[in-house]
Design a protein around this motif. Sequence first.
Motif, PDB file in Angstrom:
ATOM      1  N   MET A 250      -8.096   2.436   4.467  1.00  0.00           N
ATOM      2  CA  MET A 250      -8.362   1.072   4.943  1.00  0.00           C
ATOM      3  C   MET A 250      -9.446   0.410   4.091  1.00  0.00           C
ATOM      4  O   MET A 250      -9.327  -0.762   3.715  1.00  0.00           O
ATOM      5  N   ASN A 251     -10.505   1.153   3.800  1.00  0.00           N
ATOM      6  CA  ASN A 251     -11.593   0.575   3.001  1.00  0.00           C
ATOM      7  C   ASN A 251     -11.066   0.127   1.642  1.00  0.00           C
ATOM      8  O   ASN A 251     -11.359  -0.970   1.170  1.00  0.00           O
ATOM      9  N   ARG A 252     -10.267   1.005   1.009  1.00  0.00           N
ATOM     10  CA  ARG A 252      -9.758   0.664  -0.330  1.00  0.00           C
ATOM     11  C   ARG A 252      -8.800  -0.525  -0.263  1.00  0.00           C
ATOM     12  O   ARG A 252      -8.823  -1.396  -1.121  1.00  0.00           O
ATOM     13  N   ALA A 253      -7.948  -0.517   0.748  1.00  0.00           N
ATOM     14  CA  ALA A 253      -6.979  -1.621   0.866  1.00  0.00           C
ATOM     15  C   ALA A 253      -7.715  -2.941   1.140  1.00  0.00           C
ATOM     16  O   ALA A 253      -7.378  -3.982   0.559  1.00  0.00           O
ATOM     17  N   CYS A 254      -8.728  -2.888   1.990  1.00  0.00           N
ATOM     18  CA  CYS A 254      -9.497  -4.114   2.295  1.00  0.00           C
ATOM     19  C   CYS A 254     -10.230  -4.591   1.053  1.00  0.00           C
ATOM     20  O   CYS A 254     -10.247  -5.785   0.747  1.00  0.00           O
ATOM     21  N   ASP A 255     -10.861  -3.643   0.313  1.00  0.00           N
ATOM     22  CA  ASP A 255     -11.584  -4.017  -0.916  1.00  0.00           C
ATOM     23  C   ASP A 255     -10.649  -4.713  -1.900  1.00  0.00           C
ATOM     24  O   ASP A 255     -11.053  -5.600  -2.638  1.00  0.00           O
ATOM     25  N   ALA A 256      -9.383  -4.303  -1.903  1.00  0.00           N
ATOM     26  CA  ALA A 256      -8.416  -4.914  -2.827  1.00  0.00           C
ATOM     27  C   ALA A 256      -7.904  -6.250  -2.298  1.00  0.00           C
ATOM     28  O   ALA A 256      -7.125  -6.924  -2.966  1.00  0.00           O
TER      29      ALA A 256
ATOM     30  N   ARG B 123      -7.381   3.268  17.034  1.00  0.00           N
ATOM     31  CA  ARG B 123      -6.324   3.409  16.032  1.00  0.00           C
ATOM     32  C   ARG B 123      -5.772   4.830  16.001  1.00  0.00           C
ATOM     33  O   ARG B 123      -6.522   5.797  15.990  1.00  0.00           O
ATOM     34  N   GLY B 124      -4.437   4.958  15.981  1.00  0.00           N
ATOM     35  CA  GLY B 124      -3.795   6.266  15.844  1.00  0.00           C
ATOM     36  C   GLY B 124      -3.786   6.704  14.388  1.00  0.00           C
ATOM     37  O   GLY B 124      -4.692   6.362  13.618  1.00  0.00           O
ATOM     38  N   GLY B 125      -2.729   7.385  13.953  1.00  0.00           N
ATOM     39  CA  GLY B 125      -2.728   7.996  12.627  1.00  0.00           C
ATOM     40  C   GLY B 125      -2.178   7.132  11.515  1.00  0.00           C
ATOM     41  O   GLY B 125      -2.200   7.538  10.350  1.00  0.00           O
ATOM     42  N   THR B 126      -1.676   5.941  11.841  1.00  0.00           N
ATOM     43  CA  THR B 126      -1.001   5.114  10.830  1.00  0.00           C
ATOM     44  C   THR B 126      -1.864   3.914  10.444  1.00  0.00           C
ATOM     45  O   THR B 126      -2.567   3.365  11.283  1.00  0.00           O
ATOM     46  N   VAL B 127      -1.755   3.516   9.190  1.00  0.00           N
ATOM     47  CA  VAL B 127      -2.391   2.275   8.739  1.00  0.00           C
ATOM     48  C   VAL B 127      -1.270   1.327   8.319  1.00  0.00           C
ATOM     49  O   VAL B 127      -0.352   1.736   7.599  1.00  0.00           O
ATOM     50  N   ILE B 128      -1.349   0.081   8.789  1.00  0.00           N
ATOM     51  CA  ILE B 128      -0.295  -0.878   8.447  1.00  0.00           C
ATOM     52  C   ILE B 128      -0.887  -1.979   7.574  1.00  0.00           C
ATOM     53  O   ILE B 128      -1.831  -2.659   7.969  1.00  0.00           O
ATOM     54  N   VAL B 129      -0.317  -2.095   6.392  1.00  0.00           N
ATOM     55  CA  VAL B 129      -0.818  -3.071   5.426  1.00  0.00           C
ATOM     56  C   VAL B 129       0.185  -4.213   5.345  1.00  0.00           C
ATOM     57  O   VAL B 129       1.386  -3.993   5.122  1.00  0.00           O
ATOM     58  N   ASP B 130      -0.354  -5.420   5.531  1.00  0.00           N
ATOM     59  CA  ASP B 130       0.490  -6.611   5.518  1.00  0.00           C
ATOM     60  C   ASP B 130       0.639  -7.098   4.073  1.00  0.00           C
ATOM     61  O   ASP B 130      -0.365  -7.408   3.435  1.00  0.00           O
ATOM     62  N   VAL B 131       1.852  -7.121   3.561  1.00  0.00           N
ATOM     63  CA  VAL B 131       2.068  -7.665   2.205  1.00  0.00           C
ATOM     64  C   VAL B 131       3.253  -8.628   2.249  1.00  0.00           C
ATOM     65  O   VAL B 131       4.197  -8.394   3.012  1.00  0.00           O
ATOM     66  N   PRO B 132       3.219  -9.693   1.462  1.00  0.00           N
ATOM     67  CA  PRO B 132       4.400 -10.538   1.405  1.00  0.00           C
ATOM     68  C   PRO B 132       5.565  -9.744   0.820  1.00  0.00           C
ATOM     69  O   PRO B 132       5.355  -8.860  -0.015  1.00  0.00           O
ATOM     70  N   ASP B 133       6.752 -10.037   1.272  1.00  0.00           N
ATOM     71  CA  ASP B 133       7.949  -9.364   0.760  1.00  0.00           C
ATOM     72  C   ASP B 133       7.875  -7.843   0.948  1.00  0.00           C
ATOM     73  O   ASP B 133       8.165  -7.052   0.047  1.00  0.00           O
ATOM     74  N   GLY B 134       7.450  -7.454   2.154  1.00  0.00           N
ATOM     75  CA  GLY B 134       7.165  -6.048   2.444  1.00  0.00           C
ATOM     76  C   GLY B 134       8.324  -5.101   2.168  1.00  0.00           C
ATOM     77  O   GLY B 134       8.116  -3.987   1.660  1.00  0.00           O
TER      78      GLY B 134
ATOM     79  N   ARG C 121      -0.670  -6.684  -5.700  1.00  0.00           N
ATOM     80  CA  ARG C 121      -2.079  -7.111  -5.624  1.00  0.00           C
ATOM     81  C   ARG C 121      -2.171  -8.481  -4.969  1.00  0.00           C
ATOM     82  O   ARG C 121      -1.530  -9.436  -5.420  1.00  0.00           O
ATOM     83  N   PRO C 122      -2.980  -8.595  -3.902  1.00  0.00           N
ATOM     84  CA  PRO C 122      -3.073  -9.907  -3.250  1.00  0.00           C
ATOM     85  C   PRO C 122      -3.833 -10.893  -4.130  1.00  0.00           C
ATOM     86  O   PRO C 122      -4.773 -10.492  -4.822  1.00  0.00           O
ATOM     87  N   THR C 123      -3.421 -12.164  -4.116  1.00  0.00           N
ATOM     88  CA  THR C 123      -4.171 -13.176  -4.862  1.00  0.00           C
ATOM     89  C   THR C 123      -5.295 -13.653  -3.966  1.00  0.00           C
ATOM     90  O   THR C 123      -5.049 -14.138  -2.861  1.00  0.00           O
ATOM     91  N   ARG C 124      -6.520 -13.456  -4.432  1.00  0.00           N
ATOM     92  CA  ARG C 124      -7.672 -13.822  -3.615  1.00  0.00           C
ATOM     93  C   ARG C 124      -7.868 -15.337  -3.638  1.00  0.00           C
ATOM     94  O   ARG C 124      -7.677 -15.975  -4.670  1.00  0.00           O
ATOM     95  N   VAL C 125      -8.300 -15.853  -2.526  1.00  0.00           N
ATOM     96  CA  VAL C 125      -8.581 -17.292  -2.446  1.00  0.00           C
ATOM     97  C   VAL C 125      -9.904 -17.528  -3.162  1.00  0.00           C
ATOM     98  O   VAL C 125     -10.897 -16.855  -2.886  1.00  0.00           O
ATOM     99  N   LYS C 126      -9.940 -18.452  -4.158  1.00  0.00           N
ATOM    100  CA  LYS C 126     -11.186 -18.717  -4.901  1.00  0.00           C
ATOM    101  C   LYS C 126     -12.104 -19.576  -4.033  1.00  0.00           C
ATOM    102  O   LYS C 126     -11.682 -20.532  -3.404  1.00  0.00           O
TER     103      LYS C 126
END
Length: 387
Positions: free
Chosen positions: A304-310, A323-334, A381-386
Motif C-alpha cells: 500500500m505504501n509503495r502504491a500510494c507513493d506512486a 483490512r483483510g488480506g487483499t489490497v485493491i488498487v484502482d486503475v483506469p482500464d483495470g 503509472r498514474p498521471t499526477r495532478v500538477k
Amino acid sequence: MLDPLAGWRAEFPILDTCTYLVSHSLGAMPRRAADYLQQFATEWSSRGVRAWHEGWWEIGRTTGDLLAPVLGARRSTISMHQNVTVAQAIIASCHRYDGPRRRIVMTDLEFPSNMYLFEGFRRYGAEITYIPSADGMRTNLDAMLEAIDERTALVPVSLVLFKSAYIENAAAIVEKAHRVGARVILDVYQAAGTVPIALESLGVDFAVGGSVKWLCGGPGNGYLYVRPDLACEIEPAIAGWAAHERPFEFEIGPLEFAEAPERFQSGTPNVPALYACRAGYEIIREIGVDAIRAKSLMLTRRLMNRACDAGFRLNTPDDDRERGGTVIVDVPDGAAVAEQLIARGIIIDYRPGAGIRLAPHFYTTIEEIDRAVETLIEIARPTRVKM
Ligand SMILES: Cc1ncc(COP(=O)(O)O)c(C=O)c1O
C-alpha cells in the motif's frame, strides 16, 4: 530480514513459475494435495465399495473437525458441502418466510451469490432489505443495525468484503441481531486462513465459507458451521439420506434427523475434493492464522505504501484493523492492466467497480511485492495532478 515462513515456499510448485498474488481467488496448490488425491485414487481402485466404511462415509465430519480450530469452533460443528451457495441454501431452508419475521437484511456490498440465493426465497415470502454503502468500501453499519429488527429472520454478512477487503464489525451485528431475535450467517470465505476467526466466542449462529482461497484447499469444498446449541433445534428442508439418523436403514417417509453435523449433510460426500483440501487445512493449522496475519499485515502495508507513493488510489481501508488480506488498487482500464500484469507473470485479478486485487499470502516474499508494484507502475503509472 529472516522470514520464518519462507521455508513453506518449496511446498507450493506454482511459486517457481510466477509471482502468485491471487490467494483471495485461488490459493496455490500444496504439493501434498497431489499425494492425497493419489491416496483417494488408490483407495478407490484397491478397496472399491469397502472404502465407504473405511473413512469415506465420515469424511465430511473428519474434514470439518480438521478445519474447526482455524475457525475458532469446536469439533462436530462443521459439515462439508459443494460450495458456499449450497451451504447457505441449507441454512435458508431451516427458516420460514410466511410469518411476520420474514426479512433478510444485508449490505449492497455483499458477495452476489448471497443476494441471488435469497432473491430466490422471495417466492416463499422473504423480503430483502439491501443497505447501501456510503463509500463503496465499507458497510453502513449504523443503517444496518437500525434495519435489523423484530421482522428480521436472517442477516447474511461477509466477515471480509470481497470487493474492498473491509473487515465487518461482526460482533455489533450479532449483538443487535440477537437482541431482536434474528440470526446471523457469517460468510468467512475471504477471512478464513488469513484473518483470525473465533466463531464460538463471537456467538454467531451460522458461518459459511469455502476452501478455494486462503485455505489453499482447492475447489469443491464449502463448509457450514452451526452454533452447537442451535444445531439440535433446527431442521433443514434441503436434506437427504445422509442427514438421517439411520441412513443405511433406508426408511420411507419423513426424515429422522441425525445429530449435527450430519443433519446438515444432504447426500453422498464429495470424497475426492475432501481429500484434496486436507493438505491446505493442515498447513494453515500448522503455521497458525496469527502468524499468517502478522506477515500479511507487513506485506500489505508495504504494498500500500509503495502504491500510494506512486500515486495510485486504493479501494481498501487504510487501517490495519479494518483490512483483510487483499489490497485493491484502482486503475483506469483495470481489465486491460490486469491482463498485462498476468502476461508478465504477476498473477492477480480484476473486479469491476473495485480494481486490481493483489493478495500476498504466507508464501509471498517482500521481493515479489516490490516487483508487482514496479510492474504495475510501468504498465499504469498514474498521471499526477500538477499543483
Ligand atoms: C465472500 C464470498 N462468498 C462466497 C463466494 C463464492 O461462493 P461459492 O462457494 O458458492 O462459489 C466468494 C468468492 O468466490 C466470496 O468471496
